[in-house]
Design a protein around this motif. Structure first.
Motif, PDB file in Angstrom:
ATOM      1  N   ALA A 183      28.004  -5.974  54.671  1.00  0.00           N
ATOM      2  CA  ALA A 183      29.364  -5.899  54.124  1.00  0.00           C
ATOM      3  C   ALA A 183      30.382  -6.534  55.069  1.00  0.00           C
ATOM      4  O   ALA A 183      31.266  -7.295  54.644  1.00  0.00           O
ATOM      5  N   SER A 184      30.272  -6.236  56.373  1.00  0.00           N
ATOM      6  CA  SER A 184      31.248  -6.789  57.322  1.00  0.00           C
ATOM      7  C   SER A 184      31.096  -8.305  57.450  1.00  0.00           C
ATOM      8  O   SER A 184      32.096  -9.034  57.515  1.00  0.00           O
ATOM      9  N   THR A 185      29.855  -8.779  57.437  1.00  0.00           N
ATOM     10  CA  THR A 185      29.630 -10.228  57.480  1.00  0.00           C
ATOM     11  C   THR A 185      30.202 -10.893  56.239  1.00  0.00           C
ATOM     12  O   THR A 185      30.837 -11.950  56.310  1.00  0.00           O
ATOM     13  N   GLY A 186      29.988 -10.251  55.086  1.00  0.00           N
ATOM     14  CA  GLY A 186      30.525 -10.805  53.839  1.00  0.00           C
ATOM     15  C   GLY A 186      32.030 -10.853  53.823  1.00  0.00           C
ATOM     16  O   GLY A 186      32.632 -11.812  53.298  1.00  0.00           O
ATOM     17  N   LEU A 187      32.682  -9.832  54.387  1.00  0.00           N
ATOM     18  CA  LEU A 187      34.148  -9.824  54.425  1.00  0.00           C
ATOM     19  C   LEU A 187      34.687 -10.976  55.272  1.00  0.00           C
ATOM     20  O   LEU A 187      35.622 -11.674  54.862  1.00  0.00           O
ATOM     21  N   ILE A 188      34.108 -11.150  56.467  1.00  0.00           N
ATOM     22  CA  ILE A 188      34.575 -12.243  57.318  1.00  0.00           C
ATOM     23  C   ILE A 188      34.284 -13.587  56.671  1.00  0.00           C
ATOM     24  O   ILE A 188      35.132 -14.501  56.666  1.00  0.00           O
ATOM     25  N   ASP A 189      33.099 -13.737  56.085  1.00  0.00           N
ATOM     26  CA  ASP A 189      32.760 -14.999  55.424  1.00  0.00           C
ATOM     27  C   ASP A 189      33.720 -15.301  54.279  1.00  0.00           C
ATOM     28  O   ASP A 189      34.062 -16.466  54.023  1.00  0.00           O
ATOM     29  N   ARG A 190      34.150 -14.274  53.582  1.00  0.00           N
ATOM     30  CA  ARG A 190      35.054 -14.472  52.446  1.00  0.00           C
ATOM     31  C   ARG A 190      36.329 -15.207  52.859  1.00  0.00           C
ATOM     32  O   ARG A 190      36.839 -16.046  52.113  1.00  0.00           O
ATOM     33  N   TYR A 191      36.825 -14.910  54.051  1.00  0.00           N
ATOM     34  CA  TYR A 191      38.090 -15.502  54.487  1.00  0.00           C
ATOM     35  C   TYR A 191      37.931 -16.610  55.527  1.00  0.00           C
ATOM     36  O   TYR A 191      38.856 -17.404  55.703  1.00  0.00           O
ATOM     37  N   ALA A 192      36.796 -16.662  56.227  1.00  0.00           N
ATOM     38  CA  ALA A 192      36.689 -17.599  57.341  1.00  0.00           C
ATOM     39  C   ALA A 192      35.648 -18.690  57.170  1.00  0.00           C
ATOM     40  O   ALA A 192      35.771 -19.758  57.780  1.00  0.00           O
ATOM     41  N   LEU A 193      34.614 -18.462  56.339  1.00  0.00           N
ATOM     42  CA  LEU A 193      33.490 -19.384  56.339  1.00  0.00           C
ATOM     43  C   LEU A 193      33.862 -20.772  55.832  1.00  0.00           C
ATOM     44  O   LEU A 193      33.526 -21.786  56.454  1.00  0.00           O
ATOM     45  N   ALA A 194      34.553 -20.840  54.712  1.00  0.00           N
ATOM     46  CA  ALA A 194      34.882 -22.157  54.143  1.00  0.00           C
ATOM     47  C   ALA A 194      35.743 -22.969  55.106  1.00  0.00           C
ATOM     48  O   ALA A 194      35.503 -24.174  55.313  1.00  0.00           O
ATOM     49  N   LYS A 195      36.722 -22.322  55.732  1.00  0.00           N
ATOM     50  CA  LYS A 195      37.600 -23.039  56.667  1.00  0.00           C
ATOM     51  C   LYS A 195      36.832 -23.447  57.923  1.00  0.00           C
ATOM     52  O   LYS A 195      37.062 -24.530  58.478  1.00  0.00           O
ATOM     53  N   THR A 196      35.942 -22.584  58.376  1.00  0.00           N
ATOM     54  CA  THR A 196      35.140 -22.924  59.552  1.00  0.00           C
ATOM     55  C   THR A 196      34.251 -24.127  59.259  1.00  0.00           C
ATOM     56  O   THR A 196      34.175 -25.079  60.062  1.00  0.00           O
ATOM     57  N   ALA A 198      34.711 -26.386  56.964  1.00  0.00           N
ATOM     58  CA  ALA A 198      35.542 -27.580  56.763  1.00  0.00           C
ATOM     59  C   ALA A 198      35.908 -28.217  58.098  1.00  0.00           C
ATOM     60  O   ALA A 198      35.890 -29.446  58.247  1.00  0.00           O
ATOM     61  N   LEU A 199      36.238 -27.381  59.083  1.00  0.00           N
ATOM     62  CA  LEU A 199      36.577 -27.911  60.407  1.00  0.00           C
ATOM     63  C   LEU A 199      35.341 -28.508  61.078  1.00  0.00           C
ATOM     64  O   LEU A 199      35.415 -29.550  61.735  1.00  0.00           O
ATOM     65  N   ARG A 200      34.205 -27.880  60.894  1.00  0.00           N
ATOM     66  CA  ARG A 200      32.971 -28.439  61.439  1.00  0.00           C
ATOM     67  C   ARG A 200      32.679 -29.805  60.813  1.00  0.00           C
ATOM     68  O   ARG A 200      32.316 -30.767  61.516  1.00  0.00           O
ATOM     69  N   ALA A 201      32.848 -29.919  59.513  1.00  0.00           N
ATOM     70  CA  ALA A 201      32.607 -31.200  58.838  1.00  0.00           C
ATOM     71  C   ALA A 201      33.555 -32.277  59.361  1.00  0.00           C
ATOM     72  O   ALA A 201      33.153 -33.443  59.544  1.00  0.00           O
ATOM     73  N   GLU A 202      34.797 -31.878  59.603  1.00  0.00           N
ATOM     74  CA  GLU A 202      35.787 -32.826  60.130  1.00  0.00           C
ATOM     75  C   GLU A 202      35.340 -33.414  61.465  1.00  0.00           C
ATOM     76  O   GLU A 202      35.691 -34.545  61.806  1.00  0.00           O
ATOM     77  N   HIS A 203      34.553 -32.623  62.211  1.00  0.00           N
ATOM     78  CA  HIS A 203      34.093 -33.080  63.527  1.00  0.00           C
ATOM     79  C   HIS A 203      32.621 -33.477  63.516  1.00  0.00           C
ATOM     80  O   HIS A 203      31.979 -33.543  64.569  1.00  0.00           O
ATOM     81  N   GLY A 204      32.098 -33.737  62.320  1.00  0.00           N
ATOM     82  CA  GLY A 204      30.754 -34.287  62.200  1.00  0.00           C
ATOM     83  C   GLY A 204      29.637 -33.292  62.420  1.00  0.00           C
ATOM     84  O   GLY A 204      28.519 -33.685  62.778  1.00  0.00           O
ATOM     85  N   LEU A 205      29.906 -32.001  62.188  1.00  0.00           N
ATOM     86  CA  LEU A 205      28.902 -30.954  62.407  1.00  0.00           C
ATOM     87  C   LEU A 205      28.444 -30.368  61.080  1.00  0.00           C
ATOM     88  O   LEU A 205      29.204 -30.314  60.114  1.00  0.00           O
ATOM     89  N   GLU A 206      27.211 -29.901  61.046  1.00  0.00           N
ATOM     90  CA  GLU A 206      26.652 -29.358  59.811  1.00  0.00           C
ATOM     91  C   GLU A 206      27.257 -27.984  59.510  1.00  0.00           C
ATOM     92  O   GLU A 206      27.725 -27.285  60.411  1.00  0.00           O
ATOM     93  N   PRO A 207      27.221 -27.566  58.243  1.00  0.00           N
ATOM     94  CA  PRO A 207      27.791 -26.269  57.872  1.00  0.00           C
ATOM     95  C   PRO A 207      26.881 -25.113  58.274  1.00  0.00           C
ATOM     96  O   PRO A 207      25.696 -25.290  58.547  1.00  0.00           O
ATOM     97  N   PHE A 208      27.491 -23.926  58.304  1.00  0.00           N
ATOM     98  CA  PHE A 208      26.752 -22.696  58.599  1.00  0.00           C
ATOM     99  C   PHE A 208      26.643 -21.841  57.349  1.00  0.00           C
ATOM    100  O   PHE A 208      27.445 -21.956  56.425  1.00  0.00           O
ATOM    101  N   ALA A 209      25.656 -20.940  57.365  1.00  0.00           N
ATOM    102  CA  ALA A 209      25.524 -19.981  56.268  1.00  0.00           C
ATOM    103  C   ALA A 209      26.482 -18.817  56.434  1.00  0.00           C
ATOM    104  O   ALA A 209      26.936 -18.221  55.451  1.00  0.00           O
ATOM    105  N   HIS A 210      26.808 -18.484  57.693  1.00  0.00           N
ATOM    106  CA  HIS A 210      27.713 -17.367  57.981  1.00  0.00           C
ATOM    107  C   HIS A 210      28.641 -17.746  59.136  1.00  0.00           C
ATOM    108  O   HIS A 210      28.257 -18.516  60.032  1.00  0.00           O
ATOM    109  N   THR A 211      29.835 -17.189  59.130  1.00  0.00           N
ATOM    110  CA  THR A 211      30.809 -17.481  60.180  1.00  0.00           C
ATOM    111  C   THR A 211      30.257 -17.148  61.557  1.00  0.00           C
ATOM    112  O   THR A 211      30.460 -17.900  62.518  1.00  0.00           O
ATOM    113  N   TRP A 212      29.565 -15.998  61.665  1.00  0.00           N
ATOM    114  CA  TRP A 212      29.067 -15.572  62.977  1.00  0.00           C
ATOM    115  C   TRP A 212      28.035 -16.540  63.550  1.00  0.00           C
ATOM    116  O   TRP A 212      27.759 -16.483  64.758  1.00  0.00           O
ATOM    117  N   ASP A 213      27.482 -17.438  62.719  1.00  0.00           N
ATOM    118  CA  ASP A 213      26.528 -18.410  63.241  1.00  0.00           C
ATOM    119  C   ASP A 213      27.168 -19.309  64.300  1.00  0.00           C
ATOM    120  O   ASP A 213      26.474 -19.827  65.177  1.00  0.00           O
TER     121      ASP A 213
END
Length: 426
Positions: A183-196, A198-213
């Protein structure tokens, strides 16, 4: 250099490390600043070159640590007023916006620019400075993260962060923790994962499944507490308990303090260094201390003016006092439960009464009570209930004995040198 090697030493200088270059990217999160700058100071004292990217609000503290300061891009996110947040959703959203994704683009740009300028051997970031981690990763520079509290990330055996829970027992308890972690991982992912991502993609990095990754990519997760204080759990391979930083904050370290006259017992009240809407709570604690046959010392910290607290005759109210001088003379500390205050109190062998407010403070409180080193009381408790808790702890020597046993382990870990050893092994 692999993990089995010792840090390099300079020829003709037994035990002296070859000077390295470190880049720290730190956020001003109140109580996390003194231990993080304590890390910086230790590296400077070892002869390393240290540069710190940080908010202007702590620029003077950075310079006083001996490091060079580079100004951080201002955080565009709204101020975090966590005392107003009433639900897990609101806490997750505000935490993400203010501490994680809001400042991340600026942190990434600042970190990349600093890497280009100073060519560090290692980047060291605050635990939620996602942008600094992304910037370091994009440049191919290893990075460590600093965790100046009990281990907060999802881990098997660790109660969920912020809930103030004891370790799970039996199948039902393990199910509780598994669901809470999801539940806590899902809450953080809900608000942070897409933006994280997106910033990784901007710098040429692959996406993550979870923010904590993103934190999992760290070379080391340096946990600035004692394993004797934290609960046992299966931490990731890159996590290390390296002992707490027991330094006083800059705004208190240079103060002088004179003990009160007489032989009365000393009760110290030490609350949050940042505002948590805690003035009324501090007043009730002060009234409780004032009703007892003890001496009281209330330190308001930089967030509250001493004049905001009405002081009984047996209580002194000051802006600050150095813990290194006060705590060895204290018989009891009453606190909001911030990690810095709790761990330094225990290191001094002093028991506690904890009125936890939020953040990680309920987690710290349960670690104190589980070891028999103090009592937890609701932050809304009346002065009479707080006075009863103070009386109970002062009247039962087992609380001090438990605090002393735990404090001995904490002090050993603080003095072990594990922190610097891990940072120099790069």
């Amino acid at each position: 250099m692999d993990d089995g090697e010792s840090p390099r030493t300079t020829a003709g200088s037994e035990g002296s490390p070859t000077p390295r270059t470190y880049l720290f990217t730190l956020t001003d999160a109140g109580g996390t600043v003194p231990p993080e700058l304590g890390v910086v100071r230790r590296l400077v004292e070892r002869g390393h070159r240290v540069t710190v990217v940080a908010d202007e609000s702590i620029a003077d503290q950075v310079r006083r640590s001996g490091a060079a300061h580079l100004p951080a891009t201002p955080n565009p996110a709204p101020e975090l007023r966590d005392w107003e947040l009433k639900s897990p959703l609101s806490v997750a959203r505000a935490t993400s916006e203010y501490l994680m994704t809001g400042p991340a683009p600026g942190q990434a740009a600042d970190t990349i620019a600093a890497i280009d300028a100073i060519r560090p051997d290692l980047v060291v970031a605050s635990s939620l400075a996602l942008g600094a981690m992304i910037g370091a990763e994009a440049c191919g520079v290893p990075f460590d993260i600093l965790i100046p509290n009990a281990y907060p990330l999802p881990a098997k055996g660790m109660p969920p962060f912020g809930a103030g829970m004891s370790p799970a027992r039996g199948p039902l308890g393990r199910t509780r923790d598994r669901l809470a972690r999801a539940a806590s991982t899902g809450l953080i992912d809900r608000y942070a994962l897409a933006k994280t991502n997106a910033l990784r993609a901007e710098h040429g990095l692959e996406p993550f499944a979870h923010t904590w990754d993103q934190l999992g990519r760290a070379r080391r997760q340096l946990v600035l507490t004692s394993s004797a204080f934290d609960f046992p759990a299966e931490l990731p391979a890159n996590a290390r308990y390296v002992g707490p930083i027991l330094d006083d904050p800059v705004w208190a370290a240079d103060e002088t303090w004179t003990p009160p006259p007489g032989d009365g017992r000393l009760v110290v009240v030490a609350m949050s260094s940042t505002f948590q809407d805690h003035v009324d709570c501090m007043q009730r604690i002060t009234d409780a201390v004032g009703s007892l046959p003890v001496h009281g010392l209330v330190t308001t910290g930089p967030a509250v003016e001493p004049g905001a607290i009405r002081a009984p005759a047996n209580v002194a109210v000051v802006a600050s006092a150095p813990h290194r001088l006060v705590l060895p003379r204290a018989d009891l500390v009453v606190t909001h439960g911030g990690h810095g205050t709790v761990i330094k109190t225990l290191a001094a062998g002093v028991p506690l009464v904890v009125l936890h407010h939020g953040r990680d403070q309920a987690d710290n409180a349960v670690r104190v009570t589980a070891r028999g080193a103090g009592i937890a009381v609701r932050r809304t408790a009346p002065a009479s209930r707080i006075a009863m808790a103070i009386t109970d702890v002062l009247g039962d020597p087992s609380y001090r004995q438990s605090a002393q046993r735990l404090g001995e382990a904490i002090t050993r870990d603080a003095e072990s040198g594990a922190l610097v050893e891990e940072l120099e092994r790069v």
